[in-house]
Motif scaffolding. Structure first.
Motif, PDB file in Angstrom:
ATOM      1  N   LYS A 361       0.831  -0.880  -0.101  1.00 52.60           N
ATOM      2  CA  LYS A 361       0.063  -0.164  -0.102  1.00 52.60           C
ATOM      3  C   LYS A 361       1.097   1.087  -0.249  1.00 52.60           C
ATOM      4  O   LYS A 361       1.953   1.620   0.803  1.00 52.60           O
ATOM      5  CB  LYS A 361      -1.285   0.158   1.193  1.00 52.60           C
ATOM      6  CG  LYS A 361      -1.753   1.103   1.072  1.00 52.60           C
ATOM      7  CD  LYS A 361      -2.673   0.963   2.398  1.00 52.60           C
ATOM      8  CE  LYS A 361      -4.101   2.572   2.272  1.00 52.60           C
ATOM      9  NZ  LYS A 361      -5.069   2.105   3.530  1.00 52.60           N
ATOM     10  N   TYR A 370      -4.331   6.758  -2.740  1.00 54.80           N
ATOM     11  CA  TYR A 370      -3.408   5.760  -2.445  1.00 54.80           C
ATOM     12  C   TYR A 370      -3.196   4.956  -3.530  1.00 54.80           C
ATOM     13  O   TYR A 370      -4.549   4.827  -4.521  1.00 54.80           O
ATOM     14  CB  TYR A 370      -3.346   5.450  -1.011  1.00 54.80           C
ATOM     15  CG  TYR A 370      -4.897   4.396  -0.822  1.00 54.80           C
ATOM     16  CD1 TYR A 370      -5.390   3.923  -1.072  1.00 54.80           C
ATOM     17  CD2 TYR A 370      -5.939   5.419  -0.396  1.00 54.80           C
ATOM     18  CE1 TYR A 370      -6.363   2.562  -1.340  1.00 54.80           C
ATOM     19  CE2 TYR A 370      -6.858   5.019  -0.585  1.00 54.80           C
ATOM     20  CZ  TYR A 370      -7.638   4.290  -0.077  1.00 54.80           C
ATOM     21  OH  TYR A 370      -8.931   3.594  -0.392  1.00 54.80           O
ATOM     22  N   ASN A 372      -3.113   0.464  -3.892  1.00 58.57           N
ATOM     23  CA  ASN A 372      -2.954  -1.112  -3.349  1.00 58.57           C
ATOM     24  C   ASN A 372      -2.618  -2.195  -4.541  1.00 58.57           C
ATOM     25  O   ASN A 372      -3.631  -2.352  -5.902  1.00 58.57           O
ATOM     26  CB  ASN A 372      -3.890  -1.518  -2.567  1.00 58.57           C
ATOM     27  CG  ASN A 372      -4.387  -1.051  -1.579  1.00 58.57           C
ATOM     28  OD1 ASN A 372      -3.530  -0.995  -1.075  1.00 58.57           O
ATOM     29  ND2 ASN A 372      -5.132  -1.577  -0.689  1.00 58.57           N
TER      30      ASN A 372
END
Length: 785
Positions: A361, A370, A372
């Protein structure tokens, strides 16, 4: 067992001269979207003067907390205040309690905005339930088995008779669910699982790892592929970054050891790398042999998680889980008719499974999103055999020796654009499947070895409107593969979905929720890899299974910890696999010890389930917590005749209550009650069974014509906790089926035998009388150190 508990309690009591009645609580407070530390966030323990302020890393620590159960609240300016309920403080072994706060649009300084304590997501505003680790660990009737705990949630039931951990959601088949462990998809959550499905008699997840469990029964996020009825997400905690800790669990069926702590730690600073590992061993096989049962279930499992914080913006987790299962037979010295029939008919199962994954992450430095990246692999190796003579394992008439493996990559990126949140990404999988099948009953003998690629794309976007009184989420997904011949797969599997929630009043105590979506699932590999006796892949033209969901509901928060919800739901199925051998939908299979889908099929089945669900839920308040839920539903599927008939899960009525009361001095009493209406079953075709015995042949022509009696069971549990210096002891007594209710089962048949056990000639079948009512007491203990 009682002597062992007494001995351990006595030793701990004597050696713990300075009884420690206080504990320490630690954790992090972070932004829900970005994961950034909320420096200065306030954490308070209700009913006390104890609290803390988060440091530069968002970390907090509260010491000298008296050992009992609390409500703990975190707050920060500009964020919704969040409370955690039923937090048990011990003198040792307290896991970190982390808070993820969401921003609020309110600007008035004198107004405190409180987050809904019942988890809701914009893309899943209804049909969602969450349980904490403590709620799972103390669930009556659960015996620390997460899969059994899930069966008590609204709209969820188990298989006929309730002896397996099949998760049947709102009338859907057991294989219509997907399971995720920290974002890593795992193929099943049970020992002795049914290949092609997921259920089994014993769960394999260690409750000591779990931070929380979330079940979604509709309105699935577009990043999840293959759900038709449910998504189960298991969030694992990370190991303690400061000191070594562990716990030992001993129950009536198994022993589990869990260890955790920091790696590469220097001085008093928190380590950036932590570990969490466990191993579990059953001893049911020894117990069953001593009491003279004809089956010996033997299993091991392991679980691990290594977490490393690279820097303030990057963190990575390595995790894995696996099991070794051996289901063998035992010949009792004094065998009765029921045991003899079980000995004749039970399969011999040797199975192992493993999953390993890495989750990276990365938070963007501007705080605007963000990403992942998850890479994982899993293998299921299954050797399933049935013999004419199980005792000597001769006369093999059925064998499925197969292995399925997957390598998966999922990438997802989330961005925040003012009022919008957008998540997009892709999945890429490599699948391998091999099978060596001998089926003399249906005259099927083949070998198969296939490998192919699966891929998919998704995007999900959400936005708050009307000063966040309304939330809307839109998503779309598409999947395809390189094996099946369905034309234009990416277009054929386009699956749009929309979810809307609206807060009727300013305090958001009344909420209207609705969702509409289309979802697809690729048929199990047992179907796709099946070959006829000439070696042809006869199911290569199988279509993706389609399920359309429509749900509408209302939620009312009675107070900060109590809610009532009412939902209406409708699911419509198309292109469901139908067996070419017996003409029924495979939606009616997968809830027994078998191999699901190892046969020729047609993608022509249809189905529908619909109903109403009423829920009352109270988080831990004034010593009490509980969930009361009633679901009325209809479940019907069609076979080759295109007639919708009641499915094997069409029990119509589900009533569940789970609750507990926390007494003084760390005593707790809890109760689970389940009622399941009359469930359909398929009777035995006695003529065909006599011909092929010990193979049991069912008469599917009578599907929907026979129902079992209703099922109800009450489980009672009593817990007591002792706090010592650097050690705690939890002891529980669980009484399953406390009111000695009979468990309904379909009629069972075996060969007629004389008093000496010899088969009476000419051979004939007799119904086996079975009074399976029994009260099962279970004693267990947990040592935290």
């Amino acid at each position: 067992m009682s002597k062992l508990i007494y001995l351990i309690s006595t030793i701990v009591f004597i050696t713990g001269n300075a009884l420690a009645q206080t504990g320490v609580l630690t954790g992090y407070v972070r932004d829900q979207n970005t994961g950034e530390a909320l420096t200065g966030a306030t954490i308070v323990i209700a009913g006390t003067n104890l609290g803390a302020v988060a440091d530069l890393n968002g970390y907090y620590e509260i010491t000298d907390i008296p050992g009992k159960t609390y409500v703990i609240t975190a707050s920060f300016v500009g964020y919704k205040q969040l409370s955690k309920y039923s937090v048990v403080i011990r003198s040792a072994g307290n896991p970190m309690l982390n808070f993820y706060l969401s921003q609020t649009s309110e600007t008035l300084e004198d107004v405190v905005i409180k987050a809904n304590p019942f988890d809701k997501l914009p893309e899943t505003p209804l049909s969602i339930q969450s349980l904490s680790a403590e709620e799972i660990a103390t669930y009556p009737g659960g015996n620390n088995d997460i899969a059994k705990v899930v069966q008590s949630l609204p709209g969820v039931s188990g298989s006929v008779g309730g002896f397996r951990n099949d998760v049947i959601i709102r009338g859907g088949a057991p294989n219509e669910n997907v399971y995720y462990l920290d974002g890593v998809e795992i193929p099943n959550i049970n020992h002795f699982s049914t290949q092609g499905s997921a259920g089994g008699p014993v769960g394999l997840l260690n409750v000591s790892f779990i931070e929380g469990v979330t079940l979604s029964t509709s309105a699935f996020n577009a990043k999840y592929d293959n759900p038709l009825s449910g998504v189960l997400q298991f969030d694992q905690r990370i190991g303690n970054p400061r000191e070594f800790r562990g716990n030992l669990r001993i129950s009536a069926s198994e022993t589990a050891l869990t260890l955790e702590g920091p790696l590469f730690k220097a001085g008093k600073e928190m380590s950036k790398t932590t570990y969490l590992v466990s191993a579990r061993r059953s001893y049911l096989q020894f117990l069953f042999k001593v009491i003279g049962l004809p089956i010996l279930p033997d299993y091991w499992d392991y679980q691990y998680k290594i977490h490393h914080k690279i820097d303030d913006y990057n963190e990575v987790s390595f995790l894995g889980i696996g099991a070794i299962d051996d289901f063998s037979i035992n010949v009792p010295d004094d065998i009765d008719a029921e045991q003899q029939a079980t000995l004749d008919q039970v399969p011999v199962i040797k199975q192992w499974t493993t999953t390993a994954g890495i989750n990276w992450k990365r938070r963007f430095k501007k705080g605007d999103g963000y990403m992942n990246t998850i890479l994982s692999t899993n293998i299921l190796d299954n050797n399933f055999s049935q013999f004419d003579d199980n005792e000597n394992q001769t006369g093999l008439y059925f064998n499925n020796n197969s292995r399925e493996s997957e390598i998966k990559l999922r990438y997802e990126q989330t961005r925040f654009f003012k009022d919008w949140t957008v998540t997009g990404g892709f999945t890429l999988q490599r699948v391998g499947y091999s099978n060596n099948t001998l089926n003399l009953v249906d005259n099927i003998i083949y070998q198969s070895d296939i490998d192919f690629t699966k891929y998919g794309f998704f995007i999900q976007t959400t936005r708050g409107l009307l000063n966040n009184k309304m939330n809307i989420s839109l998503g779309i997904r598409s999947d395809a593969n390189s094996l099946t011949t369905q034309s234009d797969q990416l277009l054929a599997t386009l699956s749009p979905r929309v979810a809307v929630s609206y807060a009727v009043d300013r305090d958001q105590r009344w909420n209207l929720n609705a969702s509409l979506g289309r979802y697809y699932k690729i048929p199990p590999y047992t179907i796709l890899g099946f070959r006829d006796n000439t070696g042809r892949l006869v199911n290569q033209s199988a279509s993706y299974i389609r399920s359309d969901h429509a749900v509408i509901g209302v939620e009312h928060l009675l107070n900060e910890s109590t809610r009532i919800t009412l939902e209406g739901f409708y699911k419509k199925y198309n292109d469901y696999p139908v067996s070419s051998l017996d003409g029924i939908s495979l939606a009616n299979k997968g809830g027994d010890f078998e191999v699901l889908g190892n046969e020729p099929i047609q993608s022509t089945g249809k189905g529908e389930t619909y109903g109403l669900e009423l829920l009352y839920q109270q988080k831990y308040t004034k010593h009490f917590y509980g969930i009361l839920a009633y679901t009325f539903f209809v479940s019907e599927f069609s076979g080759t005749d295109n007639r919708l008939l009641p499915s094997l899960w069409d029990s119509r009525h589900l009533l569940t209550f789970t609750g507990g009361y926390k007494l003084g001095n760390n005593w707790e009493v809890s109760l689970r009650y389940r009622f399941v209406g009359k469930t359909p079953f398929v009777p035995v075709d006695q003529e065909a069974t006599l011909q092929f015995y010990p193979a049991v042949i069912l008469d599917y022509a009578q599907l929907g014509e026979n129902r079992l009696s209703s099922f109800n069971q009450a489980d009672i549990r009593i817990d007591k906790k002792w706090n010592f210096n650097k050690l705690t002891l939890d002891v529980y007594l669980e009484i399953q089926n406390a009111f000695n209710q009979s468990i309904p089962e379909p009629p069972n048949f075996g060969l007629d035998r004389d008093a000496n056990g010899a088969i009476v000639e000419p051979r004939s079948l007799v119904e086996i009388e079975d009074d399976n009512a029994s009260i099962l007491p279970i004693i267990g203990l947990v040592l935290n150190f």
